[in-house]
Design a protein around this motif. Structure first.
Motif, PDB file in Angstrom:
ATOM      1  N   GLY A 186     -10.430 -41.319  -4.210  1.00  0.00           N
ATOM      2  CA  GLY A 186     -11.476 -41.891  -5.050  1.00  0.00           C
ATOM      3  C   GLY A 186     -10.915 -43.024  -5.889  1.00  0.00           C
ATOM      4  O   GLY A 186     -10.311 -43.954  -5.363  1.00  0.00           O
ATOM      5  N   GLY A 187     -11.049 -42.931  -7.200  1.00  0.00           N
ATOM      6  CA  GLY A 187     -10.581 -43.990  -8.078  1.00  0.00           C
ATOM      7  C   GLY A 187      -9.095 -43.944  -8.381  1.00  0.00           C
ATOM      8  O   GLY A 187      -8.565 -44.825  -9.045  1.00  0.00           O
TER       9      GLY A 187
ATOM     10  N   SER B 176      -2.616 -45.429 -10.748  1.00  0.00           N
ATOM     11  CA  SER B 176      -3.732 -46.124 -11.382  1.00  0.00           C
ATOM     12  C   SER B 176      -5.031 -45.358 -11.209  1.00  0.00           C
ATOM     13  O   SER B 176      -5.188 -44.545 -10.298  1.00  0.00           O
ATOM     14  CB  SER B 176      -3.878 -47.536 -10.808  1.00  0.00           C
ATOM     15  OG  SER B 176      -4.351 -47.488  -9.490  1.00  0.00           O
TER      16      SER B 176
ATOM     17  N   SER C  77      -9.291 -46.279 -11.541  1.00  0.00           N
ATOM     18  CA  SER C  77     -10.279 -47.289 -11.884  1.00  0.00           C
ATOM     19  C   SER C  77     -11.672 -46.868 -11.475  1.00  0.00           C
ATOM     20  O   SER C  77     -11.872 -46.108 -10.522  1.00  0.00           O
ATOM     21  CB  SER C  77      -9.913 -48.621 -11.230  1.00  0.00           C
ATOM     22  OG  SER C  77      -9.548 -48.438  -9.900  1.00  0.00           O
ATOM     23  N   GLN C  78     -12.636 -47.290 -12.239  1.00  0.00           N
ATOM     24  CA  GLN C  78     -14.048 -47.139 -11.904  1.00  0.00           C
ATOM     25  C   GLN C  78     -14.739 -48.354 -12.493  1.00  0.00           C
ATOM     26  O   GLN C  78     -14.121 -49.109 -13.239  1.00  0.00           O
ATOM     27  CB  GLN C  78     -14.610 -45.849 -12.498  1.00  0.00           C
ATOM     28  CG  GLN C  78     -14.555 -45.827 -14.028  1.00  0.00           C
ATOM     29  CD  GLN C  78     -15.226 -44.601 -14.610  1.00  0.00           C
ATOM     30  OE1 GLN C  78     -14.803 -43.489 -14.364  1.00  0.00           O
ATOM     31  NE2 GLN C  78     -16.272 -44.820 -15.383  1.00  0.00           N
ATOM     32  N   LYS C  79     -15.990 -48.560 -12.121  1.00  0.00           N
ATOM     33  CA  LYS C  79     -16.675 -49.758 -12.597  1.00  0.00           C
ATOM     34  C   LYS C  79     -16.572 -49.883 -14.113  1.00  0.00           C
ATOM     35  O   LYS C  79     -16.952 -48.977 -14.834  1.00  0.00           O
ATOM     36  CB  LYS C  79     -18.135 -49.709 -12.154  1.00  0.00           C
ATOM     37  CG  LYS C  79     -18.825 -51.025 -12.129  1.00  0.00           C
ATOM     38  CD  LYS C  79     -18.881 -51.748 -10.769  1.00  0.00           C
ATOM     39  CE  LYS C  79     -17.731 -52.570 -10.354  1.00  0.00           C
ATOM     40  NZ  LYS C  79     -17.570 -53.053  -9.075  1.00  0.00           N
ATOM     41  N   GLY C  80     -16.012 -50.976 -14.595  1.00  0.00           N
ATOM     42  CA  GLY C  80     -15.920 -51.207 -16.035  1.00  0.00           C
ATOM     43  C   GLY C  80     -14.662 -50.665 -16.686  1.00  0.00           C
ATOM     44  O   GLY C  80     -14.426 -50.898 -17.864  1.00  0.00           O
ATOM     45  N   PHE C  81     -13.846 -49.912 -15.916  1.00  0.00           N
ATOM     46  CA  PHE C  81     -12.626 -49.357 -16.497  1.00  0.00           C
ATOM     47  C   PHE C  81     -11.499 -49.339 -15.475  1.00  0.00           C
ATOM     48  O   PHE C  81     -11.697 -48.950 -14.327  1.00  0.00           O
ATOM     49  CB  PHE C  81     -12.884 -47.932 -16.995  1.00  0.00           C
ATOM     50  CG  PHE C  81     -11.655 -47.270 -17.554  1.00  0.00           C
ATOM     51  CD1 PHE C  81     -11.255 -47.520 -18.860  1.00  0.00           C
ATOM     52  CD2 PHE C  81     -10.884 -46.418 -16.771  1.00  0.00           C
ATOM     53  CE1 PHE C  81     -10.109 -46.926 -19.375  1.00  0.00           C
ATOM     54  CE2 PHE C  81      -9.738 -45.814 -17.284  1.00  0.00           C
ATOM     55  CZ  PHE C  81      -9.353 -46.073 -18.586  1.00  0.00           C
ATOM     56  N   GLY C  82     -10.315 -49.751 -15.892  1.00  0.00           N
ATOM     57  CA  GLY C  82      -9.159 -49.685 -15.010  1.00  0.00           C
ATOM     58  C   GLY C  82      -7.909 -49.435 -15.819  1.00  0.00           C
ATOM     59  O   GLY C  82      -7.742 -49.989 -16.907  1.00  0.00           O
ATOM     60  N   ALA C  83      -7.048 -48.551 -15.322  1.00  0.00           N
ATOM     61  CA  ALA C  83      -5.795 -48.295 -16.020  1.00  0.00           C
ATOM     62  C   ALA C  83      -4.692 -48.179 -14.988  1.00  0.00           C
ATOM     63  O   ALA C  83      -4.895 -47.637 -13.902  1.00  0.00           O
ATOM     64  CB  ALA C  83      -5.886 -47.003 -16.834  1.00  0.00           C
ATOM     65  N   VAL C  84      -3.526 -48.729 -15.295  1.00  0.00           N
ATOM     66  CA  VAL C  84      -2.406 -48.620 -14.372  1.00  0.00           C
ATOM     67  C   VAL C  84      -1.130 -48.392 -15.158  1.00  0.00           C
ATOM     68  O   VAL C  84      -0.885 -49.030 -16.182  1.00  0.00           O
ATOM     69  CB  VAL C  84      -2.310 -49.862 -13.434  1.00  0.00           C
ATOM     70  CG1 VAL C  84      -2.192 -51.144 -14.217  1.00  0.00           C
ATOM     71  CG2 VAL C  84      -1.126 -49.736 -12.478  1.00  0.00           C
TER      72      VAL C  84
END
Lengths: 579, 167
Positions: free
Chosen positions: A242-243, A276, A278-285
């Motif tokens: 998934g994300g 990482s 991520s989803q629409k509007g948010f991402g972190a790595v």
């Protein structure tokens, strides 16, 4: 009867020949690009340019042509450095055919002869690439075979010798300072999602890879016993669900004494991992990296930025504004431990904080420390990193207190109304200039940096952009006491202010003026202004840019394009086009 | 019979001749965000135009351009059926940041990863941002380097010239 058949056959043959000739011509495609960067240098007492050393001009240029016809492609690149611009290696001086290749690839098998750019995994054991703005090219001249036996499986083999400026490639032509070895490598990559039908549409993603690279080098040392072959291997895995995405690569290199590692016989190791979400509007790595004695060059005596077989990526944030980019971290191949966290979030449109267009936020933190080194022998009979020994031992998870670099930054990007666009960033920087740039004894750069980038759309065609930047050092500032003999180490140190105003008329013109002012330098004579003016014209894929003034080292982004420039004073012109 | 054969042969040859549609999309394979191989020469958009944009996470003007394109992308798709492929030239320094950046900024484009700069070299891109427009048959009709505020309007005019009439 036969006559008829013959006639039909002849006709058919003629037509099919014409058809194939015609389709051959129709499928032929030629494309290419040209670029010339020229600088006219002027004396400038103010920033310490008191002698041009007989060099008034610097011109770097290239022309590149690509030919493709279906599965076949070929290309050449011609380069001219007449002479090279300041900041580029003097070995580049010259004109010639720097790069050529011919390649056939039908999807099942691909073969290339000539100059090869490729990388295995993330490049920890093999990567050849070219970066024009840095004058850097470590292409492998030789051959490559790519074999894709089944969907999702890619096997590669490369063989050749790397580019070393204009040095000839034939062994018998070796110059005394050119002992380049031969590089050989194989790589396998298996994407389970593409090769296993049941996983084709699965949310679970997995791919595996492994590579082995070796260099065969020539022992020119009368003092050290240089190994004839040095091998390096790497294994990697990428997982996703998934994300979420996770990837890691681990590399190992056998003993490889070189000028970079001070001729120690220790093995090398590196690991690079990232996780990482991520989803629409948010991402972190989150990325972590450990490097231990991993410089890998096809010439063991080399110390410059050339003939690297591998690539150890710096994972910190890449700043493009002129003040923060003055202190850009570069990888320490002898040892470092690094971590990086980046978060991107968009406050949705239509909310109180998001407003009509949404608000984009970004947070980034990266830090790099040294690894811990322990003596190879009890009782410290052998000093650390002693040439000709195993050098040191290092615990895998131990982090040294010696910090090389830290960058904590926060950015907000917001469109206000139809006409305003604002970007602001705050950066807290720690930069060990002694380790990274080799200024022995120079105090660490501890600075707060802020910038505001505001664009105002006057109308559909015209806009104004104002960029304001400030850099304030915590410990080195006007009034800081320095040793007179170490004065030159304080060039560019202390506090800075910078401003840029750009006026653009879409789609062709951009005019800008900018000033950078080192007002808070501890050395009064270094408190200089770096004033520049520039005009650029863009028409489709052609760009012409003329600028005049003083340029300090860094990355400059004007007219919508970024490139790195060395310090200079004078006039510069860039013309580039592609077709 | 012979005549029929002749005609058939001629027809075959003629079809062969006319089947040659020239596409400017290069035969280069790169990956998408899911790690799937994508051969650029096989990109198709049901006869609608395709835009290829080159960008990188560290390139300020590229981020501006893509933010601007994202604001209008839905409208453009409704009006012209155009598909935008944003090709990231980030190398292993920043590949892992591409997806979080794209999602974090809420971009709706198809994202491709040109980690080894293969497509960048094949399409003679010197500096990002660099934008290419292909018509429905894959013929290159427009390219532009750099980004100025509002330049997406010019791109849109070019898209309208090659888009199939929708309304």
């Amino acid at each position: 009867m036969h006559k008829h058949i013959l006639f039909i056959l002849a006709l058919a043959l003629t037509f099919s020949f014409r058809a194939s000739a015609q389709s051959f011509l129709e499928n032929s495609q030629v494309s290419g690009s040209f670029q010339t960067d020229a600088q006219y240098y002027m004396l400038d007492q103010g920033i310490g340019i008191t002698d041009l050393n007989g060099k008034k001009f610097g011109i770097n240029g290239f022309g590149k042509l690509n030919y493709t016809n279906g599965n076949f492609s070929a290309g050449i690149r011609f380069e001219a450095f007449l002479p090279e611009m300041n900041g580029f290696r003097s070995e580049l001086n010259g004109v010639g055919l720097a790069n050529f290749f011919a390649s056939y690839d039908n999807g099942f098998i691909g073969m290339t002869v000539g100059d090869i750019y490729d990388q295995f995994g993330s490049g920890l054991v093999f990567r050849t690439y070219e970066e024009w703005s840095l004058g850097m090219d470590n292409a492998l001249r030789g051959a490559r075979v790519v074999f894709r036996p089944t969907k999702g499986v890619t096997l590669k083999a490369v063989y050749g010798r790397q580019r070393y400026y204009w040095a000839p490639y034939l062994e018998r032509d070796f110059a005394a300072d050119d002992y380049r070895g031969i590089v050989r490598g194989i790589d396998a990559d298996w994407d389970l999602n593409q090769s296993i039908p049941a996983l084709n549409e699965s949310k679970f993603k997995m791919s595996l890879g492994g590579s082995f690279v070796s260099k065969k080098q020539f022992d020119q040392s009368s003092f050290y016993n240089i190994p004839l072959n040095v091998g390096a291997a790497a294994a990697r895995i990428n997982l996703g669900y998934g994300g979420f995405a996770f990837s890691t690569e681990y590399a190992y290199k056998v003993n490889d004494p070189s000028a970079i590692n001070n001729f120690i016989y220790k093995e090398g190791r590196a690991i690079l991992s990232s996780l990482s979400y991520s989803q629409k509007g948010f991402g972190a790595v989150l990325q972590v990296k450990r490097v231990d004695n991993m410089s890998f060059k096809s010439m063991y005596t080399g110390k410059q930025n050339n003939l690297d077989i591998n690539f150890i990526p710096p994972i910190n944030y890449t700043h493009t504004h002129s003040l923060p980019s003055m202190y850009t971290y570069s990888t320490q191949p002898n040892g470092e431990m690094a971590a990086q966290l980046q978060i991107n979030y968009t406050i949705p449109k239509g909310t109180a904080l998001g407003g009509k267009y949404g608000t984009k936020l970004a947070f980034n933190m990266s830090q790099v420390n040294d690894i811990v080194r322990d003596s190879v022998a009890f009782g410290n009979q052998i000093g650390l990193n002693e040439p000709g020994t195993l050098g040191y031992t290092s615990k895998f998870f131990a982090i040294s207190n010696h910090r090389f670099f830290r960058d904590i930054n926060f950015e907000i990007d917001k469109k206000i109304g139809k006409n305003w666009h604002l970007t602001a960033q705050y950066i807290n920087l720690y930069y060990d200039i002694e380790t990274i740039e080799g200024h022995a004894g120079a105090p660490v750069v501890k600075a707060n940096i802020a910038f505001l980038d505001a664009t105002y759309k006057i109308n559909k065609r015209q806009s104004l952009r104002l960029e304001l930047q400030g850099l304030w050092e915590n410990e080195v500032y006007a009034g800081y006491e320095y040793e007179e003999s170490e004065k030159k180490d304080y060039q560019k140190r202390g506090d800075w202010l910078a401003a840029l105003l750009e006026y653009t008329i879409t789609p062709h013109w951009s005019f800008s003026i900018a000033d950078k002012w080192n007002y808070g330098n501890p050395v009064p004579e270094f408190r200089d202004h770096y004033f520049t003016g520039s005009v650029s014209y863009i028409h489709d894929a052609t760009r012409i840019m003329l600028s005049a003034g003083r340029q300090s080292e860094g990355v400059v982004c004007v007219g919508g394009v970024c490139r790195t420039v060395p310090a200079s004073s004078g006039v510069s012109l860039t013309v580039s086009t592609s077709f | 019979m012979k005549k029929l054969m002749t005609l058939l042969l001629m027809a075959f040859v003629c079809v062969g001749l006319h089947a040659q549609t020239k596409s400017d999309l290069p035969n280069v394979t790169i990956k998408n965000l899911d790690g799937k191989d994508v051969n650029i020469s096989t990109l198709s958009n049901n006869g609608n135009p395709i835009v290829l944009t080159f960008w990188a996470t560290w390139c300020g003007p590229c981020i501006k351009e893509h933010n601007a394109l994202n604001d209008v992308y839905q409208d453009w798709q409704d009006e012209t059926g155009v598909a935008i492929y944003a090709v990231s030239i980030d190398d292993s320094r920043s590949t892992a940041k591409v997806k979080p950046t794209v999602e974090g900024k809420g971009w709706e484009f198809n994202i491709l990863l040109d980690v080894n700069s293969d497509l960048k070299r094949a399409m003679n891109v010197s500096n990002p941002p660099h934008t290419f427009l292909f018509d429905g048959t894959g013929k290159l009709v427009y390219q532009h380097t750099g980004y100025f505020e509002g330049a997406e309007e010019d791109l849109y005019e070019e898209i309208l010239k090659v888009a199939k009439k929708k309304k």
